[in-house]
Design an enzyme around this catalytic site. Structure first.
Site, mmCIF file in Angstrom:
data_model
loop_
_atom_site.group_PDB
_atom_site.id
_atom_site.type_symbol
_atom_site.label_atom_id
_atom_site.label_comp_id
_atom_site.label_asym_id
_atom_site.label_seq_id
_atom_site.Cartn_x
_atom_site.Cartn_y
_atom_site.Cartn_z
ATOM 1 N N LYS A 88 32.847 -20.678 40.877
ATOM 2 C CA LYS A 88 31.687 -22.196 41.298
ATOM 3 C C LYS A 88 31.594 -22.000 42.806
ATOM 4 C CE LYS A 88 32.795 -26.250 39.848
ATOM 5 N NZ LYS A 88 31.291 -26.144 39.059
ATOM 6 N N GLU B 57 19.143 -25.891 31.281
ATOM 7 C CA GLU B 57 20.717 -25.506 31.470
ATOM 8 C C GLU B 57 21.392 -25.704 30.692
ATOM 9 O OE1 GLU B 57 22.343 -26.096 34.303
ATOM 10 O OE2 GLU B 57 24.043 -27.035 32.954
ATOM 11 N N ASN C 284 38.280 -14.731 53.583
ATOM 12 C CA ASN C 284 36.874 -15.368 52.707
ATOM 13 C C ASN C 284 35.598 -14.852 53.354
ATOM 14 O OD1 ASN C 284 35.134 -16.336 50.790
ATOM 15 N ND2 ASN C 284 35.542 -18.590 51.411
ATOM 16 N N GLY C 285 34.581 -14.349 52.937
ATOM 17 C CA GLY C 285 33.602 -13.837 53.318
ATOM 18 C C GLY C 285 32.866 -12.409 53.407
ATOM 19 N N TRP D 84 37.153 -13.047 44.725
ATOM 20 C CA TRP D 84 35.757 -12.849 44.171
ATOM 21 C C TRP D 84 35.431 -11.734 44.806
ATOM 22 C CZ3 TRP D 84 30.692 -12.962 44.849
ATOM 23 C CH2 TRP D 84 29.620 -12.314 43.655
ATOM 24 N N HIS E 209 3.329 -18.623 23.454
ATOM 25 C CA HIS E 209 3.596 -17.609 24.403
ATOM 26 C C HIS E 209 3.838 -16.141 24.900
ATOM 27 C CE1 HIS E 209 -0.266 -19.210 25.297
ATOM 28 N NE2 HIS E 209 0.602 -20.567 25.339
ATOM 29 N N ARG F 213 37.042 -20.420 42.528
ATOM 30 C CA ARG F 213 36.465 -19.475 43.787
ATOM 31 C C ARG F 213 36.652 -17.735 43.600
ATOM 32 N NH1 ARG F 213 35.547 -22.821 47.819
ATOM 33 N NH2 ARG F 213 35.083 -20.520 49.325
ATOM 34 N N LYS G 273 24.386 -22.535 30.547
ATOM 35 C CA LYS G 273 25.516 -23.426 29.931
ATOM 36 C C LYS G 273 26.697 -21.898 28.678
ATOM 37 C CE LYS G 273 26.359 -25.083 32.503
ATOM 38 N NZ LYS G 273 25.795 -25.457 32.866
ATOM 39 N N GLU H 188 26.312 -18.360 30.666
ATOM 40 C CA GLU H 188 27.372 -18.585 31.244
ATOM 41 C C GLU H 188 29.230 -18.272 30.828
ATOM 42 O OE1 GLU H 188 27.422 -21.359 35.180
ATOM 43 O OE2 GLU H 188 26.691 -22.926 33.101
ATOM 44 N N CYS I 288 35.782 -16.416 47.040
ATOM 45 C CA CYS I 288 37.551 -16.394 46.866
ATOM 46 C C CYS I 288 37.968 -17.392 47.651
ATOM 47 C CB CYS I 288 38.203 -14.821 47.779
ATOM 48 S SG CYS I 288 37.077 -13.765 47.566
HETATM 49 C C1 G6P Z 1 26.933 -20.443 40.911
HETATM 50 C C2 G6P Z 1 28.394 -21.647 39.975
HETATM 51 C C3 G6P Z 1 27.329 -22.377 39.498
HETATM 52 C C4 G6P Z 1 26.232 -23.563 40.291
HETATM 53 C C5 G6P Z 1 25.575 -23.119 41.945
HETATM 54 C C6 G6P Z 1 24.844 -22.960 42.456
HETATM 55 O O1 G6P Z 1 26.928 -20.105 40.513
HETATM 56 O O2 G6P Z 1 29.107 -21.372 39.088
HETATM 57 O O3 G6P Z 1 27.828 -23.584 38.503
HETATM 58 O O4 G6P Z 1 25.254 -24.813 39.415
HETATM 59 O O5 G6P Z 1 26.857 -21.579 41.762
HETATM 60 O O6 G6P Z 1 26.464 -23.968 43.483
HETATM 61 P P1 G6P Z 1 26.215 -25.238 44.348
HETATM 62 O O7 G6P Z 1 27.053 -25.876 44.401
HETATM 63 O O8 G6P Z 1 25.188 -24.954 45.099
HETATM 64 O O9 G6P Z 1 25.526 -26.545 43.353
#
Ligand code: G6P
Length: 615
Positions: free
Chosen positions: A610, A488, A101-102, A75, A511, A27, A492, A495, A2
């Site tokens: 994020k 990665e 937020n929390g 969120w 395998h 957020r 991507k 996501e 949030c």
């Molecule tokens: C969330 C974001 C990712 C990020 C991860 C870790 O899942 O969507 O993009 O890699 O958190 O976040 P940080 O801020 O600790 O790198």
């Protein structure tokens, strides 16, 4: 997670809050709300959906006049995303209003107690319980709002960044923090409250970041004083001057933040090593290491903790540290590490990698490692973030604000910082000759220009994206340094386009995943020269003989893989250990274009956020 925003001062609060919420949507974005005090009453609008939906609702249903207000973008944790569960939340009397937020972990027992005393609840949220607890304290103890908040917070367990106001005291907002971030922007007899500085940066560069277990009573005409939630100790705030500018947090002509951030990578990587890498003098200067060199030189091992994309950067770092500096490394998901009773000694160094510097699991892993005596080093992007403050030393990535939820420039700049760190240690330990060290430094300096070159393949990548945009499954393969790049790349795609994708070490394919390969399966292979090129070529043959579609990232001028693959994207040649910095770029662009073509919300993918400040 949030995002929270608040304002008190002489300006109209609503436009500041709504714009601020839009900047904080990274957020959380499943619902949003505002509460504005118009001099007599609180006008509140909230809705499931995005801040854009909130604007429509607020602007057609409530009066928006007023110089005091709070807003929230959510969120969901407790209670599904709907209008009622959205914040702000009123207390039963309608006098108090809160954004949070929390998570309040013991909210059910508090709710039961309050229900017995006659309180009723509209929503399923923990937050509505908290605001009513504050009201109950105010009533039974006969104390002012600040004190009531303090007493109530001592009765709850959990994490929070909150802002509360009382319509009977419209010259103050009370804020408090534990676990979730909270910044106060300090203007000329006006104050801004936000989860990060982006909502107020155009009004003031002066900010106070609350520490955990701190609260502040922000009152017009008064200076801010910080108070410890536990024991009343009072502190004068440290007002920081922020360097961020508005342009950095806006889209600058790109359709999406993600695309802008992909394109920013040459500059971001340069900013990361600027002032640190001095190839002509054969030097790497990094204050966080220079001041703690002994610790690094005597370390038994390095443990890297992180989540998501940052964890992938940690995996690349494992290859770099072990290969270049010959230091044993373990890489762990922070969420696993914190709960598995790990063996940690004071000879260990823990490196925590986090773009936001707020990820709850990573923070908890840091606290655990510190308790056990390890030295903790942070690699963060957000200056002044919780992780940056909690660690013993660290190095910022200097990538600039990353707004797109899918991490791009954070990843490449994290790898850049970790490479600098490994190179420096390799040199100090005498593992590297002067000439090898020099070769690395000079090559690292060429990386921004080489990334620029990779970006020139954007049009070609868009064509490839069009061919595979309707796939339901994709496989990503890489070896050695480029195995984490495969992970990665798959992350991507998952996501932002919601296509199922898996990253695998190329040799492991036989395998298991090889069973999935047929003429419908696109396989993205990182097949650049150096490293295990010949072995990857054999893996490609194996895919080809099972009719899989091969899309390969190859070194400029490649012929062998080019003959076998259905599509290739060329990248400039570089050292194997630096190759993730180039090879990851086409995969970012590919995911971006596929997601756009599928009509997905690239910057705000469903269910994600994020900054994950809950465990
Ligand atoms: C969330 C974001 C990712 C990020 C991860 C870790 O899942 O969507 O993009 O890699 O958190 O976040 P940080 O801020 O600790 O790198």
């Amino acid at each position: 997670m949030c995002g929270i925003v608040g304002y008190i001062g002489h300006r109209e609060a609503y436009p500041i809050i709504v714009k601020g919420l839009q900047r904080l949507e990274y957020r959380g974005y499943d619902s949003a709300g505002v509460a504005i005090f118009d001099g007599e009453k609180i006008n509140l609008a909230k809705t499931k959906g995005k801040v854009e939906d909130l604007k429509k609702k607020a602007e057609s249903t409530i009066s928006l006049k007023g110089n005091l207000g709070i807003g929230h973008t959510r969120w969901a944790t407790h209670g599904v995303p709907n209008d009622i569960n959205s914040h702000p939340h009123y207390s039963n009397s309608g006098d108090l209003v809160i954004i949070h937020n929390g998570i309040i972990e013991n909210y059910e027992s508090v709710k039961k107690e309050l229900t017995k005393r006659g309180y009723t609840f509209e929503s399923d949220t923990d937050t509505e319980v908290l605001i009513n607890l504050i009201e109950e304290v105010q009533k039974t103890e006969g104390v002012k709002l600040g004190q009531a908040v303090q007493i109530a917070l001592n009765e709850v367990v959990g994490a929070y960044a909150i802002a509360v106001f009382d319509k009977k005291k419209p010259d103050e907002i009370v804020v408090a923090k534990l676990g979730s971030p909270l910044a106060i922007g300090v203007g000329d007899n006006e104050f801004f409250i936000a989860s990060d500085a982006s909502p107020f940066i155009e009004f003031t560069n002066n900010a106070v970041y609350l520490e955990d277990e701190e609260m502040a009573i922000i009152r017009l005409g008064k200076e801010i004083k910080l108070r410890k939630i536990k024991n009343d100790a009072v502190a004068y705030p440290n007002i920081l001057e922020l360097k961020m500018n508005l342009e950095e947090i806006e889209k600058g002509g790109y359709d999406h933040f993600m695309l802008k951030e992909i394109y920013e990578q040459p500059r971001a990587i340069l900013d990361t090593y600027r002032g640190r890498l001095r190839a002509s003098q054969g030097l790497i200067k990094m204050a966080g290491i220079d001041q703690n060199l002994e610790k690094f030189m005597n370390a038994n091992r390095i443990i890297i903790v992180a989540c998501g994309t940052s964890w992938h950067a940690g995996l690349v770092a494992e290859y770099i540290f072990e290969d270049l500096a010959r230091i044993p490394v373990e890489v762990e998901y922070a969420s696993e590490f914190r709960y598995r009773n790990p063996v940690i000694t004071d000879k260990d160094i823990l490196i925590a990698i986090s773009q936001s510097g707020e990820t709850a699991d990573t923070l908890a892993a840091i606290k655990l490692a510190k308790e056990k005596g390890a030295f903790v080093f942070g690699v963060c992007n957000v200056v002044g973030s919780s992780i940056a403050r909690e660690t013993d030393a660290g190095a910022y990535t200097h990538a600039g604000p990353e707004i797109g939820v899918a991490s791009t420039k954070a990843f490449t700049t994290q790898i850049t910082v970790l490479t600098l760190l490994a190179l420096k240690l390799a040199k100090e330990k005498g593992v590297f000759s002067e000439s090898r060290f020099h070769e690395f430094l000079t090559e690292l300096e060429t990386i921004p220009a080489k990334v620029e070159k990779v970006l020139e393949s954007n049009a070609l990548i868009e064509i490839i994206a069009d061919v595979y945009k309707d796939s339901t499954n994709c496989l990503y393969l890489g070896r050695g340094y480029n195995f984490p790049v495969a992970l990665e790349g798959a992350l991507k795609l998952k996501e932002i386009s919601y296509i199922h994708a898996e990253g695998y070490p190329a040799a492991e394919m036989k395998h298991g995943p090889i069973a999935l390969i047929d003429d419908q399966m696109p396989v993205f292979v990182i097949a650049t020269k150096k490293g295990h090129y010949e072995k990857v070529v054999s893996n490609i043959q194996e895919i080809k003989s099972r009719k899989g579609k091969i899309i390969a990232i190859v070194t400029e001028g490649d012929t062998q893989v080019t003959e076998l693959a259905d599509h290739v994207v060329e990248v400039p040649e570089t050292l194997e250990s630096l190759s993730p910095l180039l090879n990851t770029i086409p995969l970012q662009l590919l995911s971006y274009h596929i997601a756009v073509m599928r009509g997905c919300n690239v910057d705000q993918p469903r269910n994600l956020a994020k900054s994950v400040t809950v465990e």
